[in-house]
Design a protein around this motif. Structure first.
Motif, PDB file in Angstrom:
ATOM      1  N   SER A 152       0.827  -1.210   0.000  1.00 58.05           N
ATOM      2  CA  SER A 152       0.000   0.000   0.000  1.00 58.05           C
ATOM      3  C   SER A 152       0.859   1.257   0.000  1.00 58.05           C
ATOM      4  O   SER A 152       0.532   2.244  -0.671  1.00 58.05           O
ATOM      5  N   MET A 153       1.969   1.255   0.723  1.00 55.83           N
ATOM      6  CA  MET A 153       2.835   2.432   0.740  1.00 55.83           C
ATOM      7  C   MET A 153       3.378   2.747  -0.642  1.00 55.83           C
ATOM      8  O   MET A 153       3.384   3.893  -1.085  1.00 55.83           O
ATOM      9  N   LEU A 154       3.841   1.725  -1.346  1.00 53.66           N
ATOM     10  CA  LEU A 154       4.432   1.951  -2.663  1.00 53.66           C
ATOM     11  C   LEU A 154       3.397   2.456  -3.660  1.00 53.66           C
ATOM     12  O   LEU A 154       3.652   3.398  -4.422  1.00 53.66           O
ATOM     13  N   THR A 155       2.231   1.848  -3.682  1.00 49.34           N
ATOM     14  CA  THR A 155       1.218   2.269  -4.655  1.00 49.34           C
ATOM     15  C   THR A 155       0.714   3.680  -4.363  1.00 49.34           C
ATOM     16  O   THR A 155       0.319   4.408  -5.281  1.00 49.34           O
ATOM     17  N   GLU A 156       0.722   4.089  -3.101  1.00 53.92           N
ATOM     18  CA  GLU A 156       0.217   5.412  -2.734  1.00 53.92           C
ATOM     19  C   GLU A 156       1.275   6.507  -2.871  1.00 53.92           C
ATOM     20  O   GLU A 156       0.945   7.687  -2.807  1.00 53.92           O
ATOM     21  N   LEU A 157       2.517   6.126  -3.072  1.00 56.03           N
ATOM     22  CA  LEU A 157       3.576   7.125  -3.234  1.00 56.03           C
ATOM     23  C   LEU A 157       3.620   7.712  -4.645  1.00 56.03           C
ATOM     24  O   LEU A 157       4.084   8.834  -4.834  1.00 56.03           O
ATOM     25  N   PHE A 158       3.130   6.955  -5.643  1.00 55.77           N
ATOM     26  CA  PHE A 158       3.322   7.355  -7.040  1.00 55.77           C
ATOM     27  C   PHE A 158       2.011   7.669  -7.746  1.00 55.77           C
ATOM     28  O   PHE A 158       0.966   7.103  -7.426  1.00 55.77           O
ATOM     29  N   GLY A 159       2.095   8.567  -8.741  1.00 62.33           N
ATOM     30  CA  GLY A 159       0.943   8.918  -9.557  1.00 62.33           C
ATOM     31  C   GLY A 159       0.638   7.850 -10.597  1.00 62.33           C
ATOM     32  O   GLY A 159       1.494   7.041 -10.961  1.00 62.33           O
ATOM     33  N   THR A 160      -0.598   7.872 -11.120  1.00 61.38           N
ATOM     34  CA  THR A 160      -1.048   6.838 -12.052  1.00 61.38           C
ATOM     35  C   THR A 160      -0.206   6.780 -13.320  1.00 61.38           C
ATOM     36  O   THR A 160       0.069   5.709 -13.852  1.00 61.38           O
ATOM     37  N   ARG A 161       0.225   7.939 -13.816  1.00 62.46           N
ATOM     38  CA  ARG A 161       0.966   7.985 -15.079  1.00 62.46           C
ATOM     39  C   ARG A 161       2.271   7.187 -15.026  1.00 62.46           C
ATOM     40  O   ARG A 161       2.741   6.701 -16.044  1.00 62.46           O
ATOM     41  N   HIS A 162       2.837   7.068 -13.836  1.00 62.44           N
ATOM     42  CA  HIS A 162       4.112   6.361 -13.733  1.00 62.44           C
ATOM     43  C   HIS A 162       4.153   5.453 -12.505  1.00 62.44           C
ATOM     44  O   HIS A 162       5.215   5.144 -11.996  1.00 62.44           O
ATOM     45  N   ARG A 163       2.995   5.032 -12.013  1.00 59.15           N
ATOM     46  CA  ARG A 163       2.939   4.194 -10.808  1.00 59.15           C
ATOM     47  C   ARG A 163       3.635   2.854 -11.031  1.00 59.15           C
ATOM     48  O   ARG A 163       4.414   2.393 -10.183  1.00 59.15           O
ATOM     49  N   TYR A 164       3.338   2.205 -12.136  1.00 62.37           N
ATOM     50  CA  TYR A 164       3.936   0.897 -12.443  1.00 62.37           C
ATOM     51  C   TYR A 164       5.452   1.037 -12.516  1.00 62.37           C
ATOM     52  O   TYR A 164       6.206   0.263 -11.903  1.00 62.37           O
ATOM     53  N   SER A 165       5.932   2.039 -13.242  1.00 64.43           N
ATOM     54  CA  SER A 165       7.381   2.232 -13.392  1.00 64.43           C
ATOM     55  C   SER A 165       8.034   2.595 -12.064  1.00 64.43           C
ATOM     56  O   SER A 165       9.130   2.111 -11.750  1.00 64.43           O
ATOM     57  N   GLY A 166       7.381   3.459 -11.283  1.00 63.71           N
ATOM     58  CA  GLY A 166       7.951   3.870 -10.009  1.00 63.71           C
ATOM     59  C   GLY A 166       8.161   2.698  -9.067  1.00 63.71           C
ATOM     60  O   GLY A 166       9.223   2.561  -8.445  1.00 63.71           O
ATOM     61  N   ILE A 167       7.147   1.834  -8.974  1.00 60.84           N
ATOM     62  CA  ILE A 167       7.266   0.671  -8.094  1.00 60.84           C
ATOM     63  C   ILE A 167       8.289  -0.311  -8.641  1.00 60.84           C
ATOM     64  O   ILE A 167       9.141  -0.836  -7.897  1.00 60.84           O
ATOM     65  N   ALA A 168       8.215  -0.577  -9.944  1.00 58.98           N
ATOM     66  CA  ALA A 168       9.134  -1.552 -10.545  1.00 58.98           C
ATOM     67  C   ALA A 168      10.590  -1.112 -10.408  1.00 58.98           C
ATOM     68  O   ALA A 168      11.468  -1.907 -10.045  1.00 58.98           O
ATOM     69  N   VAL A 169      10.855   0.152 -10.684  1.00 59.56           N
ATOM     70  CA  VAL A 169      12.237   0.645 -10.597  1.00 59.56           C
ATOM     71  C   VAL A 169      12.737   0.607  -9.158  1.00 59.56           C
ATOM     72  O   VAL A 169      13.852   0.151  -8.881  1.00 59.56           O
ATOM     73  N   SER A 170      11.919   1.096  -8.223  1.00 61.74           N
ATOM     74  CA  SER A 170      12.362   1.133  -6.826  1.00 61.74           C
ATOM     75  C   SER A 170      12.575  -0.266  -6.264  1.00 61.74           C
ATOM     76  O   SER A 170      13.476  -0.488  -5.435  1.00 61.74           O
ATOM     77  N   ARG A 171      11.776  -1.226  -6.703  1.00 59.24           N
ATOM     78  CA  ARG A 171      11.945  -2.609  -6.232  1.00 59.24           C
ATOM     79  C   ARG A 171      13.125  -3.306  -6.903  1.00 59.24           C
ATOM     80  O   ARG A 171      13.937  -3.971  -6.248  1.00 59.24           O
ATOM     81  N   GLU A 172      13.218  -3.177  -8.213  1.00 57.29           N
ATOM     82  CA  GLU A 172      14.152  -4.035  -8.936  1.00 57.29           C
ATOM     83  C   GLU A 172      15.582  -3.524  -8.942  1.00 57.29           C
ATOM     84  O   GLU A 172      16.520  -4.316  -8.959  1.00 57.29           O
ATOM     85  N   ALA A 212       9.027   9.150   5.189  1.00 58.20           N
ATOM     86  CA  ALA A 212       7.904   8.931   4.266  1.00 58.20           C
ATOM     87  C   ALA A 212       6.645   9.636   4.755  1.00 58.20           C
ATOM     88  O   ALA A 212       6.434   9.785   5.966  1.00 58.20           O
ATOM     89  N   PRO A 213       5.790  10.081   3.829  1.00 61.63           N
ATOM     90  CA  PRO A 213       4.501  10.646   4.240  1.00 61.63           C
ATOM     91  C   PRO A 213       3.547   9.534   4.655  1.00 61.63           C
ATOM     92  O   PRO A 213       3.695   8.385   4.236  1.00 61.63           O
ATOM     93  N   GLU A 214       2.581   9.861   5.504  1.00 56.78           N
ATOM     94  CA  GLU A 214       1.530   8.906   5.832  1.00 56.78           C
ATOM     95  C   GLU A 214       0.470   8.981   4.732  1.00 56.78           C
ATOM     96  O   GLU A 214      -0.132  10.032   4.514  1.00 56.78           O
ATOM     97  N   THR A 215       0.244   7.874   4.022  1.00 61.55           N
ATOM     98  CA  THR A 215      -0.625   7.891   2.839  1.00 61.55           C
ATOM     99  C   THR A 215      -1.930   7.143   3.043  1.00 61.55           C
ATOM    100  O   THR A 215      -2.650   6.882   2.075  1.00 61.55           O
ATOM    101  N   ARG A 216      -2.252   6.773   4.272  1.00 63.91           N
ATOM    102  CA  ARG A 216      -3.472   5.998   4.535  1.00 63.91           C
ATOM    103  C   ARG A 216      -4.715   6.700   4.001  1.00 63.91           C
ATOM    104  O   ARG A 216      -4.897   7.902   4.190  1.00 63.91           O
TER     105      ARG A 216
END
Length: 432
Positions: A343-363, A409-413
């Protein structure tokens, strides 16, 4: 598109992915040193096996960029289908490889090539599963729903360990029995594809596509959300290292260093995975009630305090205490962090680059931290004469980095995933 159908497809696909990844880790710890490296150099074989394990992570950043680009430009669904296919077929082919005794150096070379292909496919699989589930969930329960792909991770690890445990005691295990778990991956691929092909595209992505998708989502996330990207990296890197040290290295440690039967470490992984499957959604629910940061920070602090006691229990060599130690360390502490990470990762990034943001930060962090972690741990123990204290210190250091990242990190709940940030001026760091 119902959230339940999306979640089912995400969990099953993630289970297949982590079945493949866990299987390679188990084999690297127990059997690859004898099958793909010279039998007269056991230490070199162990280090070679973990090196092959680590090499796969080198391809994951490239896969993350490529499939993250596909997911943010062409859609979440095609990226998920392609990654599942590539991983499953690579794993199946590993089960068909000739050994070192049969073809010499060609054996470890082919193993590394297939591991690279497996890593390339893994580069954005879990990221896509998180994105699909999060983008269809109620913001008030996103912590719960985004934790469920994590149960797929534990299910994959559990099934891989169970299958490996069944075949490990067989007399034929060293000759051909170890191959069967790899060949069974093909069945999982078929099941995963059946569910993923039937799932519609994310509605959030469709709305973004109607407005115009990003030409280069990876570059855009770096330009628009550098702070959030760095926070995601600082969360993922130490978390991944911790997970693979406990899940892969310790299996080798109890078998090779402590001289315990392989079934002890395998049983510990099984119990840890079962506990993780039960606790994962509960920690997700807790994150919905009290916030992402308190749960994540509490888990990191608990692991740091338990690091030395955990290895004191393991070093007793008593199977029950080994299982207890790993269940508390991995099944509880690591599970709590993993449950909130989605949930933290998906809430940190915008829709336009959410997939890339999570993938890059993880991989990228997987290549730099997760993959080499078992090799680093094995080297530290070897240099310490077989003592485990350097690993406890390493776990404490990783937990400290996680704690700092959570505090920054910001609280994104309960945040909406509507893409407000992607239309703000470059350089804005507003919380989405």
């Amino acid at each position: 598109m119902t959230n339940r159908s999306v979640t089912k497809a995400a969990v099953i696909g993630t289970a297949v992915e982590f079945y493949d990844l866990a299987l390679f880790g188990l084999a690297a710890a127990i059997v690859f040193n004898d099958q793909f490296f010279p039998a007269d150099a056991p230490l070199a074989g162990t280090l070679g096996s973990f090196t092959a394990f680590a090499v796969g992570f080198l391809a994951r950043p490239i896969g993350g960029v490529v499939f993250g680009h596909v997911g943010d430009r062409l859609g979440r669904k095609p990226a998920l289908v392609l990654t599942l296919l590539l991983m499953g077929l690579s794993t199946t082919c590993i089960g068909l490889l000739p050994t070192y005794d049969q073809v010499g150096l060609a054996a470890p070379i082919m193993l590394v090539v297939l591991r690279l292909a497996q890593g390339f496919g893994a580069g954005a699989e879990f990221a896509g599963a998180l994105v699909m589930v999060a983008e269809t969930s109620d913001p008030r329960r996103r912590g719960l729903w985004a934790s469920l792909p994590g149960t797929g991770v534990q299910i994959g690890i559990l099934v891989a360990t169970l299958v490996f445990t069944v075949f490990a005691p067989l007399p034929s295990f060293e000759s051909w029995g170890w191959r069967v778990p790899f060949l069974l991956s093909l069945v999982g691929v078929g099941v995963g594809l059946f569910f993923r092909i039937r799932v519609p595209e994310s509605e959030l992505f469709e709305r973004e596509r109607a407005r115009g998708v990003s030409r280069f989502p990876v570059l855009e996330v770096v330009r628009r959300q550098p702070r959030h990207l760095l926070i995601a990296v600082a969360l993922n890197a130490p978390y991944g290292a911790i997970g693979y040290i406990l899940n892969v290295f310790v299996l080798s440690y109890v078998t090779k260093t402590l001289g315990l039967p392989a079934t002890v470490g395998l049983t510990a992984n099984i119990v840890s995975a079962v506990v993780g499957i039960v606790l994962m959604p509960l920690f997700g629910l807790l994150a919905d009630r009290v916030g992402r940061r308190p749960v994540f920070l509490g888990a990191a602090l608990s692991l740091s305090l338990f690091a030395f006691p955990m290895f004191w229990l393991i070093d007793t060599g008593r199977p029950v205490l080994v299982i207890l130690a790993l269940t508390l360390g991995y099944g509880v502490c690591v599970t709590a962090m993993f449950a909130v990470l989605g949930s933290m990762l998906t809430e940190l990034f915008g829709t336009r680059h959410r997939y890339s943001g999570i993938a890059v930060s993880r991989e990228w962090t997987a290549a730099l931290a997760s993959g080499p972690a078992p090799l680093v741990a094995a080297t530290l123990v070897a240099n310490a004469g077989g003592a485990s204290w350097p690993i406890a210190l390493l776990l404490m250091g990783c937990s400290a980095v996680i704690g700092i990242a959570v505090l920054l990190a910001p609280e994104t709940r309960a945040k909406e995933l509507g893409d407000r940030l992607s239309h703000e001026p470059v350089g804005s760091h507003a919380v989405i």
